[in-house]
Design a protein around this motif. Structure first.
Motif, mmCIF file in Angstrom:
data_model
loop_
_atom_site.group_PDB
_atom_site.id
_atom_site.type_symbol
_atom_site.label_atom_id
_atom_site.label_comp_id
_atom_site.label_asym_id
_atom_site.label_seq_id
_atom_site.Cartn_x
_atom_site.Cartn_y
_atom_site.Cartn_z
ATOM 1 N N GLN A 53 0.824 -1.210 0.000
ATOM 2 C CA GLN A 53 0.000 0.000 0.000
ATOM 3 C C GLN A 53 0.859 1.262 0.000
ATOM 4 O O GLN A 53 0.559 2.239 -0.691
ATOM 5 N N TYR A 54 1.940 1.241 0.791
ATOM 6 C CA TYR A 54 2.858 2.382 0.791
ATOM 7 C C TYR A 54 3.509 2.557 -0.580
ATOM 8 O O TYR A 54 3.678 3.681 -1.068
ATOM 9 N N ASP A 55 3.902 1.445 -1.203
ATOM 10 C CA ASP A 55 4.515 1.520 -2.537
ATOM 11 C C ASP A 55 3.569 2.163 -3.546
ATOM 12 O O ASP A 55 3.979 3.003 -4.359
ATOM 13 N N LEU A 56 2.299 1.785 -3.484
ATOM 14 C CA LEU A 56 1.317 2.355 -4.402
ATOM 15 C C LEU A 56 1.131 3.854 -4.151
ATOM 16 O O LEU A 56 1.058 4.655 -5.100
ATOM 17 N N GLN A 57 1.064 4.246 -2.877
ATOM 18 C CA GLN A 57 0.912 5.665 -2.558
ATOM 19 C C GLN A 57 2.114 6.473 -3.027
ATOM 20 O O GLN A 57 1.965 7.578 -3.564
ATOM 21 N N MET A 58 3.323 5.922 -2.811
ATOM 22 C CA MET A 58 4.532 6.644 -3.223
ATOM 23 C C MET A 58 4.626 6.757 -4.733
ATOM 24 O O MET A 58 5.062 7.781 -5.257
ATOM 25 N N MET A 59 4.220 5.717 -5.444
ATOM 26 C CA MET A 59 4.225 5.782 -6.907
ATOM 27 C C MET A 59 3.293 6.888 -7.402
ATOM 28 O O MET A 59 3.646 7.663 -8.308
ATOM 29 N N ASP A 60 2.105 6.967 -6.810
ATOM 30 C CA ASP A 60 1.145 7.999 -7.215
ATOM 31 C C ASP A 60 1.665 9.393 -6.897
ATOM 32 O O ASP A 60 1.578 10.314 -7.721
ATOM 33 N N LEU A 61 2.221 9.569 -5.663
ATOM 34 C CA LEU A 61 2.720 10.888 -5.275
ATOM 35 C C LEU A 61 3.947 11.287 -6.090
ATOM 36 O O LEU A 61 4.104 12.453 -6.463
#
Length: 297
Positions: free
Chosen positions: A154-162
């Motif tokens: 979930q953190y990886d997905l958030q960081m990719m989006d940001l």
């Protein structure tokens, strides 16, 4: 004559009197009933005897049930233990924490508490999840590992989006701030290997330096210095400590970061001088950090 006998004779006499009155009332047609109804008035003591016999039989049966055989006693004991264990297991999770359950090797309770944690926000219980991964129970280890892996994803997905949004708008201070806060939170969770954490911290350092350029606040300076200490970038730490101390000369956090810097650099004399300066200049040190300063003094 005992009181029990006196009561019994009294009741018997009362019964005889009432029976005679009943007979007189029916015989003289005072009560419009056939004479054979007298059987109800006269036969009441016999009904009492039947009640006594039934009660005596129940007591004998209960006594036999209480004694029982050894096999029956064992079955009762096992049933009681099973029932108690079941109830205790249900209530155990309300009485102990996950950490206690893991230390006590209560696998079933640990599984239940892990499932509760998943529903309550597992990111707040990461230390316990890491502890659960060391459990002897494979199912507990599986639960904990799965939750940690999902959090990391979930953190990886958030960081990719940001990161995508930030690269599209690199001058947007809001996106830069959100990206830095997410990276700080991500690194604080210890979800990655040391190598990945090192690379992430280097990226974080560049973003923090830009944050300080855009907004040279105390919070941004502290975040930059703390991250550089983790990276052992001591030249950057010394430079930013000097700049921060010029702007906030009496701030506790800056002094403590300088103490940490001297400790990592193994500068014992500098530590002694710094602690002396803290006392001479009456720098306010909170209760939670006072023991640290006293230790070095």
């Amino acid at each position: 004559m005992t009181i029990e006998m006196m009561i019994t004779l009294g009741l018997l006499l009362l019964h005889l009197i009432l029976s005679l009155i009943s007979y007189f009332l029916i015989k003289t047609n005072k009560v419009n009933l056939p004479l054979y109804y007298m059987v109800f008035a006269v036969a009441l003591p016999f009904v009492g005897i039947l009640f006594l016999m039934v009660a005596t039989g129940d007591q004998a049966k209960n006594a036999k049930g209480l004694v029982g055989t050894e096999e029956e006693e064992g079955q009762v004991a096992v049933a009681f233990e099973d029932d108690y264990s079941s109830n205790a297991q249900e209530d155990l999770s309300d009485l102990i924490s996950l950490e206690d359950a893991l230390l006590l090797k209560e696998a079933a309770t640990s599984r239940k508490l892990l499932l509760d944690i998943i529903g309550q926000g597992p990111e707040e219980f990461l230390d316990l999840l890491y502890l659960a991964r060391l459990s002897d129970d494979t199912e507990v280890v599986h639960y904990a590992t799965t939750v940690i892996a999902e959090l990391s994803r979930q953190y990886d997905l958030q960081m990719m989006d940001l990161e995508k949004d930030y690269l599209a708008n690199p001058e947007d201070p809001r996106l830069l701030g959100d990206y830095c806060h997410l990276l700080k939170d991500y690194l604080g969770k210890n979800l990655v290997t040391e190598q990945v954490a090192q690379l992430t911290r280097e990226e974080y350092a560049g973003l923090l330096a830009k944050m300080v350029e855009q907004e040279p606040s105390l919070e941004n300076y502290i975040a930059l210095i703390e991250n550089d200490l983790e990276l052992k970038r001591y030249k950057e730490v010394e430079k930013n400590l000097t700049l921060a101390k010029e702007q906030w000369p009496r701030n506790e956090k800056i002094w403590l970061l300088q103490l940490d810097y001297y400790y990592q650099m193994k500068k014992g004399e500098k530590i002694g001088e710094l602690v002396k300066s803290i006392k001479e200049e009456n720098i306010y040190i909170s209760a939670e950090n006072r023991a640290l300063v006293e230790f070095w003094s």
